[in-house]
Design a protein around this motif. Structure first.
Motif, PDB file in Angstrom:
ATOM      1  N   VAL A  93       0.869  -1.177   0.000  1.00 29.35           N
ATOM      2  CA  VAL A  93       0.000   0.000   0.000  1.00 29.35           C
ATOM      3  C   VAL A  93       0.906   1.227   0.000  1.00 29.35           C
ATOM      4  O   VAL A  93       1.806   1.324   0.844  1.00 29.35           O
ATOM      5  CB  VAL A  93      -0.926   0.010   1.226  1.00 29.35           C
ATOM      6  N   PRO A  94       0.720   2.143  -0.928  1.00 29.18           N
ATOM      7  CA  PRO A  94       1.656   3.268  -1.040  1.00 29.18           C
ATOM      8  C   PRO A  94       1.640   4.169   0.193  1.00 29.18           C
ATOM      9  O   PRO A  94       0.583   4.592   0.665  1.00 29.18           O
ATOM     10  CB  PRO A  94       1.164   4.023  -2.286  1.00 29.18           C
ATOM     11  N   LEU A  95       2.831   4.454   0.706  1.00 23.40           N
ATOM     12  CA  LEU A  95       3.009   5.431   1.781  1.00 23.40           C
ATOM     13  C   LEU A  95       4.019   6.458   1.311  1.00 23.40           C
ATOM     14  O   LEU A  95       5.154   6.116   0.962  1.00 23.40           O
ATOM     15  CB  LEU A  95       3.482   4.766   3.074  1.00 23.40           C
ATOM     16  N   PHE A  96       3.602   7.718   1.280  1.00 22.81           N
ATOM     17  CA  PHE A  96       4.471   8.813   0.865  1.00 22.81           C
ATOM     18  C   PHE A  96       4.721   9.732   2.045  1.00 22.81           C
ATOM     19  O   PHE A  96       3.816  10.006   2.838  1.00 22.81           O
ATOM     20  CB  PHE A  96       3.827   9.623  -0.272  1.00 22.81           C
ATOM     21  N   VAL A  97       5.940  10.207   2.157  1.00 30.62           N
ATOM     22  CA  VAL A  97       6.235  11.253   3.141  1.00 30.62           C
ATOM     23  C   VAL A  97       6.034  12.600   2.456  1.00 30.62           C
ATOM     24  O   VAL A  97       6.291  12.743   1.252  1.00 30.62           O
ATOM     25  CB  VAL A  97       7.672  11.116   3.688  1.00 30.62           C
ATOM     26  N   ASN A  98       5.570  13.577   3.218  1.00 29.78           N
ATOM     27  CA  ASN A  98       5.191  14.850   2.610  1.00 29.78           C
ATOM     28  C   ASN A  98       6.054  16.007   3.090  1.00 29.78           C
ATOM     29  O   ASN A  98       6.886  16.522   2.352  1.00 29.78           O
ATOM     30  CB  ASN A  98       3.708  15.135   2.881  1.00 29.78           C
ATOM     31  N   LYS A  99       5.897  16.397   4.352  1.00 32.63           N
ATOM     32  CA  LYS A  99       6.585  17.597   4.805  1.00 32.63           C
ATOM     33  C   LYS A  99       6.773  17.580   6.312  1.00 32.63           C
ATOM     34  O   LYS A  99       6.179  16.772   7.039  1.00 32.63           O
ATOM     35  CB  LYS A  99       5.769  18.846   4.422  1.00 32.63           C
ATOM     36  N   VAL A 100       7.607  18.502   6.780  1.00 33.60           N
ATOM     37  CA  VAL A 100       7.828  18.741   8.202  1.00 33.60           C
ATOM     38  C   VAL A 100       7.754  20.243   8.421  1.00 33.60           C
ATOM     39  O   VAL A 100       7.934  21.037   7.482  1.00 33.60           O
ATOM     40  CB  VAL A 100       9.197  18.202   8.679  1.00 33.60           C
ATOM     41  N   GLY A 101       7.479  20.632   9.674  1.00 30.98           N
ATOM     42  CA  GLY A 101       7.417  22.055   9.958  1.00 30.98           C
ATOM     43  C   GLY A 101       6.988  22.321  11.382  1.00 30.98           C
ATOM     44  O   GLY A 101       6.501  21.425  12.085  1.00 30.98           O
ATOM     45  N   PRO A 102       7.151  23.567  11.854  1.00 32.42           N
ATOM     46  CA  PRO A 102       6.719  23.931  13.208  1.00 32.42           C
ATOM     47  C   PRO A 102       5.205  23.823  13.341  1.00 32.42           C
ATOM     48  O   PRO A 102       4.459  24.247  12.444  1.00 32.42           O
ATOM     49  CB  PRO A 102       7.189  25.377  13.360  1.00 32.42           C
ATOM     50  N   LEU A 103       4.768  23.282  14.459  1.00 30.19           N
ATOM     51  CA  LEU A 103       3.339  23.058  14.668  1.00 30.19           C
ATOM     52  C   LEU A 103       2.550  24.354  14.645  1.00 30.19           C
ATOM     53  O   LEU A 103       1.420  24.389  14.167  1.00 30.19           O
ATOM     54  CB  LEU A 103       3.128  22.339  16.007  1.00 30.19           C
ATOM     55  N   ASN A 104       3.132  25.446  15.126  1.00 30.04           N
ATOM     56  CA  ASN A 104       2.408  26.715  15.252  1.00 30.04           C
ATOM     57  C   ASN A 104       2.534  27.607  14.035  1.00 30.04           C
ATOM     58  O   ASN A 104       1.911  28.670  13.997  1.00 30.04           O
ATOM     59  CB  ASN A 104       2.900  27.470  16.491  1.00 30.04           C
ATOM     60  N   ASN A 105       3.339  27.223  13.051  1.00 27.46           N
ATOM     61  CA  ASN A 105       3.532  28.030  11.845  1.00 27.46           C
ATOM     62  C   ASN A 105       3.119  27.235  10.615  1.00 27.46           C
ATOM     63  O   ASN A 105       3.949  26.566   9.991  1.00 27.46           O
ATOM     64  CB  ASN A 105       4.997  28.463  11.711  1.00 27.46           C
ATOM     65  N   PRO A 106       1.848  27.275  10.237  1.00 34.09           N
ATOM     66  CA  PRO A 106       1.384  26.428   9.123  1.00 34.09           C
ATOM     67  C   PRO A 106       1.999  26.771   7.775  1.00 34.09           C
ATOM     68  O   PRO A 106       2.021  25.932   6.884  1.00 34.09           O
ATOM     69  CB  PRO A 106      -0.131  26.667   9.124  1.00 34.09           C
ATOM     70  N   SER A 107       2.499  27.991   7.602  1.00 34.91           N
ATOM     71  CA  SER A 107       3.096  28.368   6.317  1.00 34.91           C
ATOM     72  C   SER A 107       4.561  27.979   6.212  1.00 34.91           C
ATOM     73  O   SER A 107       5.135  27.978   5.124  1.00 34.91           O
ATOM     74  CB  SER A 107       2.959  29.878   6.086  1.00 34.91           C
ATOM     75  N   GLU A 108       5.175  27.668   7.341  1.00 35.61           N
ATOM     76  CA  GLU A 108       6.605  27.332   7.344  1.00 35.61           C
ATOM     77  C   GLU A 108       6.767  25.816   7.312  1.00 35.61           C
ATOM     78  O   GLU A 108       6.909  25.157   8.337  1.00 35.61           O
ATOM     79  CB  GLU A 108       7.277  27.917   8.592  1.00 35.61           C
TER      80      GLU A 108
END
Length: 590
Positions: free
Chosen positions: A36-51
């Protein structure tokens, strides 16, 4: 082949060539042991949705080679960057303590992980089109762990447990948990040997495939949240009822008396009717007429865009975590509605002038798009300098420019030509005087700033609670699913804007102030100014931080509030325009 057919065919060819589509989760079926395909997407600060950054910006276990998944146009705009991973979650195969990789973290790798833990980074993956999140690590701040006063310890989680639910041969749900008891200390800048592991546990569930996205909206349907939404709705209805009651009792009664005095022909009583004396000036075209018509055209276009988005939401095209659907819808509908903008601008301008409509159409094409594009370019440059995936690739920018040049501009002028050809000459109830009548001195609350304050405060107070939920969804991790309540709130906002515009226009005319055209726009659009002020309050109360998040938040909120200013300003003017024509058509012309 006529001109309209050519435009339609050109639009279809461009959209097809650029691959515009609404991504939908196909009902995939698997046999036991199927990957079943599993892709990783992104990481970032929890409080900064644009970063947000690409997943492998942190030194996780990497496959060789790293292959990026081909994504739709909307997914790219949404900031998704899916890549392959070493995780193997085969259908209905349990795993315990499976080794992902064994890795030696260098000093700079340890520093990256520690900085990510300090910034409260999260990761996002996608498994069978289901999003899942997890934490990178934790901070241990217990005093008894630091008797020497060296400060907190930072721990990197090195084990993830996946709990997967299935129904028959389909994946229904997945959750990831970082084991708090399995971690690596990354407090010191020293090389560390890490063994990254994971476990997979499968369980059956009676939930059907069609309901597997319901959990993402469950948090928005809790009783407490429902009560808040309904309180906001009732608050708006009460404000409308009070305004309508005030309008009927005071305003309409006073207007009826004015019309009776004017129709009766009594000269002594006639002198009391202030708005009657400016009948020769009230239909005088405002200064900067091309800009005024451009504002009406752009406002009508954006209002049409919002209505189409609500239709798509009600049809189920836009739903939680339908990746890229909203972004794609915004681009496609905004492009196609340039025809509406051109038609609205040129048709209104042509009612008052035989020539010059081309300038109003050109201004319509740049009035909103130019500030939006300039803001996007500046923010995109800043995002590139920070290395975040919020930055659009160069190819995507080229696609947007081609879309504007090859589709939007032809549609804009096509709508302008249609509006000019089917124009109707405006017949004012009375002739416009050559010299405008002098406007008497006005008290402060009858001037533009005072009327903007009244015209913006009441609609804003009626929608502020729902506005908070909308911002929490846009700049946080709440899922906004109550599109019906949002639609009702938007309708209430329109009604309040129209009612206040009519009432304040009558007050303005009653003191013989005939310059109401631009002022009606400013009164209606002033609600957007209050909303931008609330943006400042929302940011101050949030946990967002950093220059990148600050610029993204206020940059795109400024564009959003500017769009709302144009929409409400257009609605306010047309409401006042209909009202002014009605009252001057109802009296006898001298």
């Amino acid at each position: 082949m006529n001109e309209s057919t050519q435009i339609i065919l050109l639009s279809l060819v461009v959209f097809t060539a650029l691959g515009f589509s609404f991504p939908r989760a196909a009902a995939s079926r698997y046999n036991v042991g199927d990957p079943v395909p599993l892709f990783v997407n992104k990481v970032g600060p929890l409080n900064n949705p644009s970063e947000t950054y690409q997943y492998y910006e942190l030194p996780f276990c990497r496959p060789v080679p790293v292959i990026e998944k081909k994504e739709s146009f909307g997914e790219i705009l949404n900031g998704d960057r899916l890549t392959n991973s070493l995780y193997e979650l085969k259908f209905r195969e349990d795993k315990m303590g499976e080794i992902l990789c064994q890795k030696k973290l260098r000093k700079d790798d340890v520093t990256k992980f520690r900085d990510a833990i300090i910034s409260d980074f999260y990761f996002q993956m996608l498994y069978d089109d289901l999003p899942l999140w997890g934490c990178i690590g934790k901070v241990d701040v217990e005093i008894w762990n630091h008797p020497d006063g060296t400060g907190p310890n930072y721990y990197l989680f090195n084990h993830i447990q996946f709990d997967v639910l299935y129904n028959g041969d389909q994946v229904i749900d997945i959750r990831s948990f970082s084991d708090p008891n399995q971690f690596v200390d990354v407090t010191e800048d020293v090389e560390v040997d890490v063994s990254f592991t994971y476990s997979v546990i499968w369980n059956a569930t009676p939930t059907g495939y069609e309901s597997r996205m319901d959990k993402y909206s469950r948090a928005s349907l809790l009783p407490a949240h429902q009560k808040i939404h309904w309180f906001s709705f009732i608050n708006s209805v009460v404000i409308i009822a009070l305004l309508v009651g005030l309008l009927i009792v005071v305003f309409l009664q006073h207007l009826k008396n004015d019309l009776r005095k004017f129709s009766g022909g009594d000269e002594e009583e006639d002198k009391e009717v202030g708005w009657k004396y400016i009948h020769g000036d009230v239909f005088r075209c405002p200064p900067q007429m091309p800009w005024f018509c451009a504002m009406l055209g752009t406002g009508t276009q954006l209002l049409t865009l919002v209505c189409f988005l609500f239709v798509l939401a009600f049809l189920g095209v836009l739903y939680p975590y339908c990746r890229g659907a909203l972004s794609t819808s915004l681009v496609v509908i905004h492009t196609l509605t340039f025809a509406v903008a051109g038609f609205s601008s040129s048709s209104f301008y042509s009612q008052f002038a035989e020539s010059g409509w081309e300038r109003s159409v050109i201004l319509t094409g740049i009035l909103y798009f130019a500030p939006l594009f300039l803001t996007a370019i500046i923010l995109n440059t800043i995002a590139i300098s920070f290395g975040t995936i919020a930055a659009l690739p160069f190819g995507t920018i080229v696609v947007l420019l081609l879309l504007y040049a090859l589709v939007a501009i032809p549609l804009l002028f096509f709508g302008g030509v249609i509006g000019y050809r089917f124009r109707s000459k405006f017949q004012a109830p009375s002739a416009t005087k050559r010299v405008p009548r002098e406007i008497p001195s006005l008290t402060w609350y009858r001037k533009t700033p005072g009327q903007m304050f009244l015209g913006g405060l009441l609609p804003f107070s009626a929608v502020v609670l729902e506005l908070h939920h909308l911002y929490a969804s846009m700049w946080g991790y709440k899922i906004y699913t109550l599109s019906g309540i949002l639609f009702i709130t938007f309708v209430i906002l329109i009604i309040l804007t129209a009612i206040l515009s009519v009432g304040l226009t009558y007050i303005q005319l009653a003191v013989e102030d005939h310059e109401w055209w631009w002022r009606s726009v400013l009164r209606g659009g002033s609600t957007a100014i209050f909303m931008f002020g609330y943006c400042i309050y929302f940011y101050a109360k949030s946990n967002m931080s950093g220059l990148l998040q600050l610029l993204f938040f206020f940059g795109y909120n400024a564009c959003l509030c500017y769009a709302l200013f144009l929409i409400l300003g257009t609605i306010a003017f047309y409401a006042s325009w209909i009202f002014v024509q009605r009252i001057y058509n109802a009296v006898k012309s001298e």
